[in-house]
Design an enzyme around this catalytic site. Sequence first.
Site, PDB file in Angstrom:
ATOM      1  N   CYS A  40       0.897  -1.236   0.192  1.00  0.00           N
ATOM      2  CA  CYS A  40       0.057   0.321  -0.043  1.00  0.00           C
ATOM      3  C   CYS A  40       0.976   1.367  -0.383  1.00  0.00           C
ATOM      4  O   CYS A  40       2.831   1.242   0.421  1.00  0.00           O
ATOM      5  CB  CYS A  40      -0.706   0.615   1.121  1.00  0.00           C
ATOM      6  SG  CYS A  40      -2.202   1.511   1.262  1.00  0.00           S
ATOM      7  N   HIS A  41       0.217   2.140  -0.970  1.00  0.00           N
ATOM      8  CA  HIS A  41       0.806   3.623  -0.551  1.00  0.00           C
ATOM      9  C   HIS A  41       1.356   4.554   0.921  1.00  0.00           C
ATOM     10  O   HIS A  41       2.371   5.138   0.867  1.00  0.00           O
ATOM     11  CB  HIS A  41       0.193   4.712  -1.369  1.00  0.00           C
ATOM     12  CG  HIS A  41       0.985   6.070  -1.592  1.00  0.00           C
ATOM     13  ND1 HIS A  41       0.730   6.848  -0.209  1.00  0.00           N
ATOM     14  CD2 HIS A  41       1.692   6.297  -2.003  1.00  0.00           C
ATOM     15  CE1 HIS A  41       1.618   8.200  -1.039  1.00  0.00           C
ATOM     16  NE2 HIS A  41       1.981   7.420  -2.015  1.00  0.00           N
ATOM     17  N   THR A  42       0.765   3.627   1.751  1.00  0.00           N
ATOM     18  CA  THR A  42       1.015   4.077   3.284  1.00  0.00           C
ATOM     19  C   THR A  42       2.127   3.817   3.434  1.00  0.00           C
ATOM     20  O   THR A  42       3.063   4.331   4.807  1.00  0.00           O
ATOM     21  CB  THR A  42      -0.045   3.860   4.085  1.00  0.00           C
ATOM     22  OG1 THR A  42      -1.641   4.506   3.472  1.00  0.00           O
ATOM     23  CG2 THR A  42      -0.022   4.185   5.749  1.00  0.00           C
ATOM     24  N   HIS A  62       0.631  -3.352   6.630  1.00  0.00           N
ATOM     25  CA  HIS A  62      -0.212  -3.710   7.441  1.00  0.00           C
ATOM     26  C   HIS A  62      -1.482  -3.734   6.106  1.00  0.00           C
ATOM     27  O   HIS A  62      -3.272  -4.073   6.583  1.00  0.00           O
ATOM     28  CB  HIS A  62      -0.706  -2.389   7.820  1.00  0.00           C
ATOM     29  CG  HIS A  62      -1.196  -1.045   6.441  1.00  0.00           C
ATOM     30  ND1 HIS A  62      -0.433  -0.345   5.896  1.00  0.00           N
ATOM     31  CD2 HIS A  62      -2.034  -0.340   5.840  1.00  0.00           C
ATOM     32  CE1 HIS A  62      -0.410  -0.174   4.922  1.00  0.00           C
ATOM     33  NE2 HIS A  62      -1.745  -0.389   5.100  1.00  0.00           N
ATOM     34  N   GLU A  63      -2.101  -4.370   5.162  1.00  0.00           N
ATOM     35  CA  GLU A  63      -3.855  -4.547   4.103  1.00  0.00           C
ATOM     36  C   GLU A  63      -2.853  -6.123   4.507  1.00  0.00           C
ATOM     37  O   GLU A  63      -2.637  -6.634   3.116  1.00  0.00           O
ATOM     38  CB  GLU A  63      -2.341  -3.898   2.960  1.00  0.00           C
ATOM     39  CG  GLU A  63      -3.814  -3.651   2.273  1.00  0.00           C
ATOM     40  CD  GLU A  63      -4.047  -3.310   1.010  1.00  0.00           C
ATOM     41  OE1 GLU A  63      -4.486  -2.091   0.769  1.00  0.00           O
ATOM     42  OE2 GLU A  63      -3.215  -3.757  -0.168  1.00  0.00           O
ATOM     43  N   CYS A  92     -13.102  -1.884  19.162  1.00  0.00           N
ATOM     44  CA  CYS A  92     -13.221  -2.481  20.284  1.00  0.00           C
ATOM     45  C   CYS A  92     -14.574  -2.548  20.906  1.00  0.00           C
ATOM     46  O   CYS A  92     -14.637  -3.071  22.011  1.00  0.00           O
ATOM     47  CB  CYS A  92     -12.474  -1.470  21.240  1.00  0.00           C
ATOM     48  SG  CYS A  92     -12.688  -0.211  22.108  1.00  0.00           S
ATOM     49  N   CYS A  95     -15.176   1.780  23.439  1.00  0.00           N
ATOM     50  CA  CYS A  95     -14.423   3.098  23.973  1.00  0.00           C
ATOM     51  C   CYS A  95     -16.415   3.940  23.376  1.00  0.00           C
ATOM     52  O   CYS A  95     -17.382   3.484  23.272  1.00  0.00           O
ATOM     53  CB  CYS A  95     -13.500   2.916  23.442  1.00  0.00           C
ATOM     54  SG  CYS A  95     -14.340   3.418  21.242  1.00  0.00           S
ATOM     55  N   CYS A  98     -16.769   4.164  20.166  1.00  0.00           N
ATOM     56  CA  CYS A  98     -17.385   2.398  19.523  1.00  0.00           C
ATOM     57  C   CYS A  98     -18.653   2.909  19.631  1.00  0.00           C
ATOM     58  O   CYS A  98     -19.442   2.450  18.581  1.00  0.00           O
ATOM     59  CB  CYS A  98     -16.662   1.094  19.988  1.00  0.00           C
ATOM     60  SG  CYS A  98     -15.537   1.170  19.068  1.00  0.00           S
ATOM     61  N   CYS A 106     -11.984   4.206  17.086  1.00  0.00           N
ATOM     62  CA  CYS A 106     -11.334   3.607  17.967  1.00  0.00           C
ATOM     63  C   CYS A 106     -10.640   3.998  18.493  1.00  0.00           C
ATOM     64  O   CYS A 106      -9.414   4.719  18.506  1.00  0.00           O
ATOM     65  CB  CYS A 106     -11.548   1.946  17.935  1.00  0.00           C
ATOM     66  SG  CYS A 106     -11.192   0.959  19.135  1.00  0.00           S
ATOM     67  N   ARG A 110      -5.513   3.546  20.846  1.00  0.00           N
ATOM     68  CA  ARG A 110      -4.611   4.828  19.437  1.00  0.00           C
ATOM     69  C   ARG A 110      -3.275   5.307  19.780  1.00  0.00           C
ATOM     70  O   ARG A 110      -2.065   4.700  19.244  1.00  0.00           O
ATOM     71  CB  ARG A 110      -5.935   5.721  19.093  1.00  0.00           C
ATOM     72  CG  ARG A 110      -4.899   6.421  17.865  1.00  0.00           C
ATOM     73  CD  ARG A 110      -5.638   7.561  18.144  1.00  0.00           C
ATOM     74  NE  ARG A 110      -7.316   7.154  18.145  1.00  0.00           N
ATOM     75  CZ  ARG A 110      -8.247   8.019  18.162  1.00  0.00           C
ATOM     76  NH1 ARG A 110      -8.503   9.330  17.904  1.00  0.00           N
ATOM     77  NH2 ARG A 110      -9.496   7.759  17.519  1.00  0.00           N
ATOM     78  N   CYS A 169      -7.385  -2.176   3.598  1.00  0.00           N
ATOM     79  CA  CYS A 169      -6.936  -1.207   3.709  1.00  0.00           C
ATOM     80  C   CYS A 169      -7.774  -0.450   2.346  1.00  0.00           C
ATOM     81  O   CYS A 169      -9.278  -0.207   2.289  1.00  0.00           O
ATOM     82  CB  CYS A 169      -5.523  -0.662   4.043  1.00  0.00           C
ATOM     83  SG  CYS A 169      -5.442   1.405   3.546  1.00  0.00           S
ATOM     84  N   ARG A 367      -2.953  -3.827  -8.054  1.00  0.00           N
ATOM     85  CA  ARG A 367      -2.293  -3.364  -6.199  1.00  0.00           C
ATOM     86  C   ARG A 367      -1.225  -4.410  -7.155  1.00  0.00           C
ATOM     87  O   ARG A 367      -2.120  -5.583  -6.842  1.00  0.00           O
ATOM     88  CB  ARG A 367      -3.289  -3.828  -5.139  1.00  0.00           C
ATOM     89  CG  ARG A 367      -3.135  -4.404  -3.714  1.00  0.00           C
ATOM     90  CD  ARG A 367      -2.207  -2.910  -3.050  1.00  0.00           C
ATOM     91  NE  ARG A 367      -2.785  -2.259  -2.200  1.00  0.00           N
ATOM     92  CZ  ARG A 367      -3.020  -0.657  -2.281  1.00  0.00           C
ATOM     93  NH1 ARG A 367      -2.585  -0.203  -3.268  1.00  0.00           N
ATOM     94  NH2 ARG A 367      -3.935  -0.717  -1.798  1.00  0.00           N
TER      95      ARG A 367
END
Length: 373
Positions: A40-42, A62-63, A92, A95, A98, A106, A110, A169, A367
Amino acid sequence: MKMRAAVLEQFGEPLVVQEVDLAEPKQGEVLVKLHACGVCHTDLYTASGADPTGYAPCVLGHEGAGVVEAVGPGVESVVKGDHVVTLFAPECGECLHCRSGRTNRCLAIRDMQGDGYLPDGTTRLSRDGAELRHFMGTSTFAEYTVMPEIALAKIDKAAPLDGASIFACGLSTGLGAAIYTADVQQGSSVAVFGCGLVGLGAIAGARIAGASRIFAVDLAAGRLEMARHHGATDLIDPSKLPEGEDAVTAIKALTDGFGADYTFEATGNVGVMRQAVESAREAWGLATMIGVAGKGETLDIVPRFLITGRRVTGSSFGGVRGRTQVPLLIDRWLRGDVDVQALLSHRITLDEVNTGFDLMHHQDGIRTIIGFD
């Protein structure tokens, strides 16, 4: 346990695939054997050093999608053998955010997640006895990952894991922006700026929502044709417009001078963001910003565009509540609502992870998927 992972050692340098150690899951945590991960670009944004919140060394990615290998004490929602999608945006369910039902942001983990740690303030990753930090709470450029239970979406085992990975993502972000954030209405007009994975997801989401006209804006002919495949009715290449015209004038000309009911920006370019605002319909047009702008950049909007009724909003992970709604989006895929396989343009191994970044630099494909099988 020993495993192989792609480590970001220094910003601006290629990732290094090497053997690292992964500890067993603790309270509320799950060990996942990864089968596929999107590039991913992130990930590229952080690896380049452009991300002001980035840190190194860490294991990027992360994907991801995989199979539960083991669970720690207290885990109840998944068991060994379940198929899961990793979530950088946890849910979760307890919180304030949520429980509000108004956001997917959430609050539970964090702070620790942003600093590269699991909820107890430690890592499960190490190398030669020294800790390695996690990335976005996921670190899926690896053969295995340990993650909090609240950051995993249990999915239908019928879903191929290579396609399921992009719901972690990019695809969910685009689909969700149209379906959840903007709540596109049937019969409406939609303009999407940028036809990468996120933009194509927004186009597919607008089609699913029943939009009657969908304008796709991009400079690449191949991506515009992909946009048509996923539901765009009109294709706009700004570089081919007559002198003095731009995407804004083109969209207005195609909507009797009014502009689109909904616009989506999926490039991260602040100039394009401004065009998304200006091409939204007076009185009720909604411009949704999905792209991530560069460090220190700002969006300039002429107030007249707002006081005449246009609205501007942002969308984080498409407003998708990960554990609850990612499985629903994957169910849509399984029903035939989205052609996911068409979005998987390249397949590489973990050792070729830097090739995935090169392909992204050259806008080659939609992708790239790392396979671990």
